[in-house]
Design a protein around this motif. Structure first.
Motif, PDB file in Angstrom:
ATOM      1  N   ASP A   1       0.863  -1.177   0.000  1.00  0.00           N
ATOM      2  CA  ASP A   1       0.000   0.000   0.000  1.00  0.00           C
ATOM      3  C   ASP A   1       0.902   1.230   0.000  1.00  0.00           C
ATOM      4  O   ASP A   1       1.410   1.646   1.033  1.00  0.00           O
ATOM      5  CB  ASP A   1      -0.909   0.010   1.226  1.00  0.00           C
ATOM      6  N   THR A   2       1.128   1.769  -1.180  1.00  0.00           N
ATOM      7  CA  THR A   2       2.001   2.942  -1.304  1.00  0.00           C
ATOM      8  C   THR A   2       1.196   4.230  -1.409  1.00  0.00           C
ATOM      9  O   THR A   2       1.768   5.299  -1.606  1.00  0.00           O
ATOM     10  CB  THR A   2       2.939   2.807  -2.511  1.00  0.00           C
ATOM     11  N   PHE A   3      -0.122   4.146  -1.279  1.00  0.00           N
ATOM     12  CA  PHE A   3      -0.946   5.357  -1.234  1.00  0.00           C
ATOM     13  C   PHE A   3      -1.083   5.824   0.215  1.00  0.00           C
ATOM     14  O   PHE A   3      -0.646   6.913   0.569  1.00  0.00           O
ATOM     15  CB  PHE A   3      -2.336   5.114  -1.846  1.00  0.00           C
ATOM     16  N   TRP A   4      -1.655   4.977   1.077  1.00  0.00           N
ATOM     17  CA  TRP A   4      -1.852   5.349   2.474  1.00  0.00           C
ATOM     18  C   TRP A   4      -0.562   5.228   3.282  1.00  0.00           C
ATOM     19  O   TRP A   4      -0.405   5.903   4.293  1.00  0.00           O
ATOM     20  CB  TRP A   4      -2.942   4.493   3.108  1.00  0.00           C
ATOM     21  N   GLY A   5       0.335   4.355   2.868  1.00  0.00           N
ATOM     22  CA  GLY A   5       1.518   4.092   3.669  1.00  0.00           C
ATOM     23  C   GLY A   5       2.788   3.993   2.859  1.00  0.00           C
ATOM     24  O   GLY A   5       2.908   4.544   1.772  1.00  0.00           O
ATOM     25  N   VAL A   6       3.737   3.264   3.441  1.00  0.00           N
ATOM     26  CA  VAL A   6       5.058   3.060   2.838  1.00  0.00           C
ATOM     27  C   VAL A   6       5.381   1.578   2.909  1.00  0.00           C
ATOM     28  O   VAL A   6       5.226   0.948   3.954  1.00  0.00           O
ATOM     29  CB  VAL A   6       6.140   3.868   3.594  1.00  0.00           C
ATOM     30  N   CYS A   7       5.808   1.023   1.795  1.00  0.00           N
ATOM     31  CA  CYS A   7       6.208  -0.379   1.722  1.00  0.00           C
ATOM     32  C   CYS A   7       7.550  -0.440   1.017  1.00  0.00           C
ATOM     33  O   CYS A   7       7.713   0.147  -0.063  1.00  0.00           O
ATOM     34  CB  CYS A   7       5.149  -1.188   0.975  1.00  0.00           C
ATOM     35  N   ASN A   8       8.510  -1.116   1.625  1.00  0.00           N
ATOM     36  CA  ASN A   8       9.862  -1.237   1.055  1.00  0.00           C
ATOM     37  C   ASN A   8      10.473   0.120   0.724  1.00  0.00           C
ATOM     38  O   ASN A   8      11.091   0.302  -0.323  1.00  0.00           O
ATOM     39  CB  ASN A   8       9.838  -2.127  -0.194  1.00  0.00           C
ATOM     40  N   GLY A   9      10.242   1.097   1.604  1.00  0.00           N
ATOM     41  CA  GLY A   9      10.841   2.426   1.424  1.00  0.00           C
ATOM     42  C   GLY A   9      10.147   3.303   0.397  1.00  0.00           C
ATOM     43  O   GLY A   9      10.590   4.412   0.139  1.00  0.00           O
ATOM     44  N   ARG A  10       9.041   2.823  -0.188  1.00  0.00           N
ATOM     45  CA  ARG A  10       8.325   3.618  -1.186  1.00  0.00           C
ATOM     46  C   ARG A  10       6.895   3.870  -0.733  1.00  0.00           C
ATOM     47  O   ARG A  10       6.261   2.980  -0.181  1.00  0.00           O
ATOM     48  CB  ARG A  10       8.277   2.873  -2.532  1.00  0.00           C
ATOM     49  N   GLY A  11       6.407   5.069  -0.982  1.00  0.00           N
ATOM     50  CA  GLY A  11       5.008   5.350  -0.689  1.00  0.00           C
ATOM     51  C   GLY A  11       4.744   6.803  -0.379  1.00  0.00           C
ATOM     52  O   GLY A  11       5.639   7.548   0.001  1.00  0.00           O
ATOM     53  N   LYS A  12       3.491   7.188  -0.565  1.00  0.00           N
ATOM     54  CA  LYS A  12       3.074   8.577  -0.333  1.00  0.00           C
ATOM     55  C   LYS A  12       2.766   8.846   1.132  1.00  0.00           C
ATOM     56  O   LYS A  12       2.750  10.000   1.545  1.00  0.00           O
ATOM     57  CB  LYS A  12       1.848   8.888  -1.200  1.00  0.00           C
ATOM     58  N   ASN A  13       2.470   7.803   1.916  1.00  0.00           N
ATOM     59  CA  ASN A  13       2.233   7.923   3.353  1.00  0.00           C
ATOM     60  C   ASN A  13       1.132   8.933   3.692  1.00  0.00           C
ATOM     61  O   ASN A  13       1.238   9.698   4.641  1.00  0.00           O
ATOM     62  CB  ASN A  13       3.528   8.287   4.090  1.00  0.00           C
ATOM     63  N   TYR A  14       0.055   8.945   2.907  1.00  0.00           N
ATOM     64  CA  TYR A  14      -1.024   9.887   3.184  1.00  0.00           C
ATOM     65  C   TYR A  14      -1.598   9.704   4.582  1.00  0.00           C
ATOM     66  O   TYR A  14      -1.935  10.683   5.245  1.00  0.00           O
ATOM     67  CB  TYR A  14      -2.136   9.789   2.141  1.00  0.00           C
ATOM     68  N   LEU A  15      -1.715   8.474   5.068  1.00  0.00           N
ATOM     69  CA  LEU A  15      -2.268   8.249   6.394  1.00  0.00           C
ATOM     70  C   LEU A  15      -1.389   8.902   7.467  1.00  0.00           C
ATOM     71  O   LEU A  15      -1.876   9.654   8.309  1.00  0.00           O
ATOM     72  CB  LEU A  15      -2.434   6.752   6.679  1.00  0.00           C
ATOM     73  N   GLY A  16      -0.111   8.646   7.408  1.00  0.00           N
ATOM     74  CA  GLY A  16       0.806   9.262   8.367  1.00  0.00           C
ATOM     75  C   GLY A  16       0.788  10.775   8.282  1.00  0.00           C
ATOM     76  O   GLY A  16       0.793  11.479   9.301  1.00  0.00           O
ATOM     77  N   ARG A  17       0.758  11.303   7.075  1.00  0.00           N
ATOM     78  CA  ARG A  17       0.768  12.758   6.889  1.00  0.00           C
ATOM     79  C   ARG A  17      -0.514  13.401   7.410  1.00  0.00           C
ATOM     80  O   ARG A  17      -0.470  14.468   8.036  1.00  0.00           O
ATOM     81  CB  ARG A  17       0.991  13.084   5.419  1.00  0.00           C
ATOM     82  N   ILE A  18      -1.658  12.748   7.192  1.00  0.00           N
ATOM     83  CA  ILE A  18      -2.926  13.272   7.712  1.00  0.00           C
ATOM     84  C   ILE A  18      -2.894  13.279   9.237  1.00  0.00           C
ATOM     85  O   ILE A  18      -3.291  14.262   9.874  1.00  0.00           O
ATOM     86  CB  ILE A  18      -4.123  12.439   7.197  1.00  0.00           C
TER      87      ILE A  18
END
Length: 111
Positions: free
Chosen positions: A75-92
């Motif tokens: 899940d690279t939209f809400w989070g980060v997997c293998n160092g890649r992702g937008k991390n929208y959940l964390g940022r919100i």
């Protein structure tokens, strides 16, 4: 049917709901504006969640740490997997933490 029940039963696992959701996409029944709506909806839900005293306190206890929704299911939209992702959940959640600090979100009286 299990399919229609799944979207009204909170006991289904997220993975099962994701498979049902993908089926809707295959059938052309998905909401075409979902990408625009999902961020606003998540913000609203998380503000509600972190407005309770206990979770607000827990969030404030993270200080100024950078929060990451780490996962192993790509899940690279809400989070980060293998160092890649937008991390929208964390940022919100970090944005909500700042709004609590700024007094823009006040705790409800339940823990």
């Amino acid at each position: 049917s299990n399919f229609s029940k799944a979207f009204n039963d909170f006991n289904y696992a997220a993975g099962i709901l994701k498979r049902f959701s993908n089926k809707l996409k295959e059938w052309g029944l998905e909401d075409k504006n979902w990408d625009d709506k999902r961020l606003d909806l998540m913000v609203e839900l998380l503000i509600h969640k972190y407005s309770t005293e206990g979770l607000m306190r827990a969030l404030l206890n993270t200080g100024d740490k950078y929060l990451v929704e780490g996962n192993t299911w790509n899940d690279t939209f809400w989070g980060v997997c293998n160092g890649r992702g937008k991390n929208y959940l964390g940022r919100i959640i970090m944005n909500i933490r700042q709004k609590i600090i700024d007094g823009k979100i006040i705790a409800k009286n339940n823990s």
